[in-house]
Write a protein that holds these residues in place. Structure first.
Motif, PDB file in Angstrom:
ATOM      1  N   HIS A  35       3.861   0.903  -6.485  1.00 27.89           N
ATOM      2  CA  HIS A  35       2.497   1.062  -5.992  1.00 27.89           C
ATOM      3  C   HIS A  35       1.522   1.015  -7.162  1.00 27.89           C
ATOM      4  O   HIS A  35       1.781   1.577  -8.223  1.00 27.89           O
ATOM      5  N   TYR A  36       0.375   0.369  -6.954  1.00 25.41           N
ATOM      6  CA  TYR A  36      -0.720   0.412  -7.924  1.00 25.41           C
ATOM      7  C   TYR A  36      -1.929   1.141  -7.341  1.00 25.41           C
ATOM      8  O   TYR A  36      -3.042   0.989  -7.833  1.00 25.41           O
ATOM      9  N   GLY A  37      -1.713   1.887  -6.273  1.00 26.91           N
ATOM     10  CA  GLY A  37      -2.799   2.625  -5.647  1.00 26.91           C
ATOM     11  C   GLY A  37      -3.611   1.816  -4.662  1.00 26.91           C
ATOM     12  O   GLY A  37      -4.662   2.263  -4.202  1.00 26.91           O
ATOM     13  N   LEU A  38      -3.148   0.625  -4.303  1.00 26.13           N
ATOM     14  CA  LEU A  38      -3.830  -0.211  -3.332  1.00 26.13           C
ATOM     15  C   LEU A  38      -3.288   0.078  -1.932  1.00 26.13           C
ATOM     16  O   LEU A  38      -2.380   0.898  -1.751  1.00 26.13           O
ATOM     17  N   ALA A  39      -3.819  -0.635  -0.948  1.00 31.38           N
ATOM     18  CA  ALA A  39      -3.433  -0.372   0.437  1.00 31.38           C
ATOM     19  C   ALA A  39      -1.958  -0.657   0.680  1.00 31.38           C
ATOM     20  O   ALA A  39      -1.297   0.053   1.444  1.00 31.38           O
ATOM     21  N   THR A  40      -1.449  -1.691   0.049  1.00 26.40           N
ATOM     22  CA  THR A  40      -0.037  -2.047   0.212  1.00 26.40           C
ATOM     23  C   THR A  40       0.630  -2.105  -1.161  1.00 26.40           C
ATOM     24  O   THR A  40      -0.009  -2.450  -2.158  1.00 26.40           O
ATOM     25  N   PRO A  41       1.913  -1.763  -1.223  1.00 29.66           N
ATOM     26  CA  PRO A  41       2.609  -1.804  -2.515  1.00 29.66           C
ATOM     27  C   PRO A  41       2.806  -3.234  -3.010  1.00 29.66           C
ATOM     28  O   PRO A  41       2.933  -4.167  -2.214  1.00 29.66           O
ATOM     29  N   ALA A  42       2.842  -3.393  -4.332  1.00 30.31           N
ATOM     30  CA  ALA A  42       3.103  -4.706  -4.919  1.00 30.31           C
ATOM     31  C   ALA A  42       4.544  -5.128  -4.682  1.00 30.31           C
ATOM     32  O   ALA A  42       4.842  -6.309  -4.470  1.00 30.31           O
TER      33      ALA A  42
END
Length: 382
Positions: A35-42
């Motif tokens: 996760h980079y803190g966005l809505a969906t994980p990378a």
């Protein structure tokens, strides 16, 4: 000094000792998430087993998670959750320099003030090997990448392809657990890419270590890989040999990403036949993917252009085939073959059929019957 060649148990020549410190490492990813803190994980709950000595390609469009996965294997990124193991040992918390991995990048990352030999020797000096051993290993690996005699050249004196060979030699000279390759041929022209693809394939075969290769180029992946992990939106869409992914796609994304496809989206439930507009087509059970056969799955019928045939002037397609009326919008000349671009159905749906280079009875503007063998279609999940 020339490398000493032995015979492996498979009958092919074994690699020089300089690059066989690892005979191939198994890499196991279990529920790997980043996760980079966005809505969906990378990277979203990826599990993957890369076998010792395998050439595994992580393939997918930009932003699909393939490069992030490679960086997690390398230790350049930290896991949000999950685990990574090398030969059964958990390396999830190890820093990159303790994972003993070779890396090959698109930009070569050579030291411009060092000669070819000095660049290749650098990881050996970092490992504090003796000068005679460094000299021997550098000579052997430069022979492997066919750069013998270029020892004293600087990167600026080399072509792009030669610089990439130096970077490859540096990445494998110390016998890494695995070699990670991140779009290494992306900066090269088409002809040079093809040449270096053949070289990478040869070197993998001779060295025998594990290669993990990242690319968005479908042809490159098909040409090089033992298996391909196809990424989409941070997840693995499908894993298999190049032949399996092309011949038996499980989803519409896989069918469209790996080569051209004629796509007919369906609305009815699967049975012994399926309706599409005014047509009723037969189904061969072996062509239905597991995901397509799931309850309430949205399904599409996919057929490759090379499997579509054209019947003209009222000719009837063979009994048992599936067929549809189409209009020829354009004929594209592509050297060894031509492609008929079709309008199909009321939509109209765009389609393609591959023709021989000298096939001339199909002409632009013609109304034709496009048909294909039932066993060459694929029913996939949308």
């Amino acid at each position: 000094m020339p490398a000493t060649t032995a015979r492996s148990t498979t009958g092919r020549p074994a690699a020089p000792a300089t690059v066989t410190a690892s005979a191939g490492t198994q890499i196991l990813l279990t529920n790997v998430t980043k996760h980079y803190g966005l809505a969906t994980p990378a990277v979203d709950d990826v599990s993957l087993t890369i076998e010792p000595g395998e050439f595994m390609t992580l393939l997918g469009p930009s932003g699909s998670g393939k490069t992030t996965t490679l960086n997690l294997i390398a230790g350049f990124e930290t896991l949000t959750s999950g685990a990574i193991e090398f030969n059964g040992a958990d390396v999830s918390a190890l820093p990159p320099h303790k994972r003993n991995l070779g890396m090959l990048f698109q930009n070569y990352a050579l030291f411009p003030h060092m000669t070819v030999a000095q660049n290749v020797a650098y990881p050996l000096k970092e490992r504090r090997l003796g000068k005679p051993e460094i000299t021997r290993k550098v000579g052997e690996v430069l022979e492997l990448v066919q750069l013998t005699g270029r020892d004293d050249h600087y990167p600026s004196q080399l072509s792009g392809g030669q610089q990439q060979r130096v970077a490859l030699a540096r990445a494998i000279v110390f016998g890494p657990n695995a070699l990670l390759l991140d779009e290494p041929l992306g900066a090269l022209d088409r002809n040079l890419r093809a040449t270096l693809q053949a070289e990478i394939h040869r070197i993998h075969r001779e060295v025998g270590t594990t290669f993990v290769f990242v690319t968005h180029d479908q042809e490159e992946a098909m040409n090089l890989s033992d298996r391909i992990a196809l990424f989409n939106n941070g997840r693995i869409e499908q894993i298999g040999t190049p032949e399996a992914l092309y011949e038996s796609p499980e989803t519409l994304f896989a069918a469209r990403f790996l080569g051209d496809s004629n796509v007919f989206e369906l609305s009815g439930p699967l049975g012994e036949s399926i309706p599409w507009e005014d047509n009723v087509w037969s189904i061969a059970p072996e062509t239905v993917s597991a995901q397509a056969s799931a309850a309430e799955a949205r399904v599409a019928l996919v057929v490759r252009p090379e499997d579509v045939r054209i019947a003209v002037d009222g000719a009837e397609p063979p009994s048992g085939s599936n067929a549809v009326t189409a209009t020829v919008r354009d004929i594209e000349y592509l050297g060894s073959y031509r492609m008929a671009v079709l309008s199909i159905g009321r939509g109209p749906t765009a389609g393609k059929a591959r023709l021989g280079a000298r096939e001339s009875e199909v002409t632009e503007g013609q109304t034709v019957t496009a048909w294909w063998p039932v066993e060459r279609q694929h029913l996939v999940a949308v």
